[in-house]
Design a protein around this motif. Structure first.
Motif, mmCIF file in Angstrom:
data_model
loop_
_atom_site.group_PDB
_atom_site.id
_atom_site.type_symbol
_atom_site.label_atom_id
_atom_site.label_comp_id
_atom_site.label_asym_id
_atom_site.label_seq_id
_atom_site.Cartn_x
_atom_site.Cartn_y
_atom_site.Cartn_z
ATOM 1 N N UNK A 1 -10.547 -2.544 -5.288
ATOM 2 C CA UNK A 1 -9.292 -1.785 -5.212
ATOM 3 C C UNK A 1 -8.257 -2.633 -5.929
ATOM 4 N N UNK A 2 -7.575 -2.047 -6.917
ATOM 5 C CA UNK A 2 -6.643 -2.813 -7.754
ATOM 6 C C UNK A 2 -5.237 -2.236 -7.706
ATOM 7 N N UNK B 1 -15.450 2.474 -2.750
ATOM 8 C CA UNK B 1 -14.171 2.277 -2.069
ATOM 9 C C UNK B 1 -13.832 3.556 -1.326
ATOM 10 N N UNK B 2 -13.604 3.472 -0.020
ATOM 11 C CA UNK B 2 -13.363 4.679 0.770
ATOM 12 C C UNK B 2 -12.351 4.411 1.872
ATOM 13 N N UNK C 1 0.827 -1.207 0.000
ATOM 14 C CA UNK C 1 0.000 0.000 0.000
ATOM 15 C C UNK C 1 0.864 1.260 0.000
ATOM 16 N N UNK C 2 1.936 1.242 0.806
ATOM 17 C CA UNK C 2 2.842 2.396 0.824
ATOM 18 C C UNK C 2 3.600 2.505 -0.493
ATOM 19 N N UNK C 3 4.046 1.370 -1.003
ATOM 20 C CA UNK C 3 4.799 1.359 -2.250
ATOM 21 C C UNK C 3 3.987 1.947 -3.396
ATOM 22 N N UNK C 4 2.711 1.617 -3.440
ATOM 23 C CA UNK C 4 1.831 2.104 -4.513
ATOM 24 C C UNK C 4 1.135 3.413 -4.149
ATOM 25 N N UNK C 5 1.403 3.930 -2.936
ATOM 26 C CA UNK C 5 0.786 5.182 -2.491
ATOM 27 C C UNK C 5 -0.725 5.159 -2.743
ATOM 28 N N UNK C 6 -1.353 4.179 -2.130
ATOM 29 C CA UNK C 6 -2.772 3.955 -2.349
ATOM 30 C C UNK C 6 -3.602 5.203 -2.087
ATOM 31 N N UNK D 1 -5.904 1.623 -8.605
ATOM 32 C CA UNK D 1 -7.205 1.977 -9.166
ATOM 33 C C UNK D 1 -8.310 1.561 -8.214
ATOM 34 N N UNK D 2 -9.390 2.303 -8.221
ATOM 35 C CA UNK D 2 -10.565 1.929 -7.434
ATOM 36 C C UNK D 2 -11.808 2.088 -8.294
#
Length: 300
Positions: free
Chosen positions: A55-56, A30-31, A13-18, A25-26
């Protein structure tokens, strides 16, 4: 080593800066919200149709996460009385993409050369009325009303080897579909266990044997005087040392360190760690030690 930056673990999640939604992508409902029990941000994915609410990671199907960690950690909680679905696309050493899916919607295990579908069984919390009913333990279906936060540990290398006789290369993508609360997603070659403490890990030098305490990014809060396993579920799939192939993912055994009185008797195969990785582990131990002054989290 090209993949050294992923060790000893990587917070996906941190790596992809969700939170920025630029590398992920969402779709649908999604919240991000604050969970009172975990005292932090979690992502809620809900909706009647899993294919329309997800969430992708990464953002598009043409991209790849390229994460080589053997273990995939999903810290999540199914929404009560709802069904959920998760898709993992992994790549074999032969460059073949295989989809690993698990869901409460699946009634039985199905397998093809490119797709493994595992039913996920949500057990009721121990001590609850549902837990006291023997039939409940084998019941497929939506999550119970008292479903708990869960640390799911998927051994991707073993899954491909046991079920398809393929060699695991890397994790390509993840698709988390409704209905879920998700804290984070991590990969590692180490087996993290909530029963292992940092002093125990240092004394027994468990990092050389592939076992380690939970990093801060993956830790669930445990109030003083209580035990982790009384509050949360730990599921490892497939279970280490189990001969038969399980057809569903469920809480079927204690965590590795809780199997016997000796917390270090049943361990995964040794992990070969370079000096750089050992130094990184040492740094993380210092940062996450309870005696240390917290001035920021470790960024992978």
């Amino acid at each position: 080593v090209p993949s050294a930056w992923q060790h000893p673990y990587l917070n996906v999640f941190k790596h992809c800066r969700v939170e920025e939604w630029k590398r992920s992508a969402r779709e649908g409902d999604v919240a991000a919200l604050t969970d009172a029990k975990l005292k932090g941000t979690v992502y809620r994915i809900r909706g009647s149709f899993p294919a329309s609410n997800y969430l992708q990671l990464p953002r598009t199907g043409t991209q790849s996460l390229g994460l080589v960690g053997r273990y995939l950690y999903l810290l999540f909680k199914p929404l009560p009385c709802k069904h959920f679905l998760v898709h993992l696309d992994v790549t074999t050493e032969e460059k073949q993409v295989v989809r690993i899916s698990f869901s409460t919607l699946f009634k039985e295990f199905k397998s093809t050369p490119t797709w493994l579908q595992f039913p996920f069984v949500c057990r009721a919390a121990e001590g609850s009325a549902l837990d006291s009913c023997p039939a409940r333990h084998d019941l497929m279906g939506a999550a119970p009303a008292d479903v708990r936060w869960t640390c799911l540990v998927l051994d991707l290398r073993s899954i491909l080897s046991l079920y398809l006789s393929r060699c695991y290369s890397h994790l390509k993508s993840v698709k988390l579909c409704s209905n879920l609360l998700v804290k984070t997603l991590c990969t590692s070659n180490l087996l993290f266990d909530p029963d292992v403490t940092f002093p125990e890990a240092r004394q027994a030098d468990l990092a050389y044997r592939g076992l380690a305490p939970m990093p801060r990014d993956m830790a669930f809060p445990v109030p003083k005087g209580q035990k982790w396993h009384d509050l949360y579920d730990y599921i490892r799939f497939p279970s280490e040392g189990s001969k038969p192939l399980y057809d569903s993912i469920q809480k079927s055994c204690p965590s590795p360190a809780a199997v016997s009185e000796d917390p270090f008797c049943q361990l995964p195969r040794p992990a070969m760690l370079t000096k750089a990785v050992r130094d990184r582990l040492s740094l993380i131990r210092q940062i996450t030690s309870p005696k240390a002054v917290s001035d920021g989290s470790c960024n992978c």
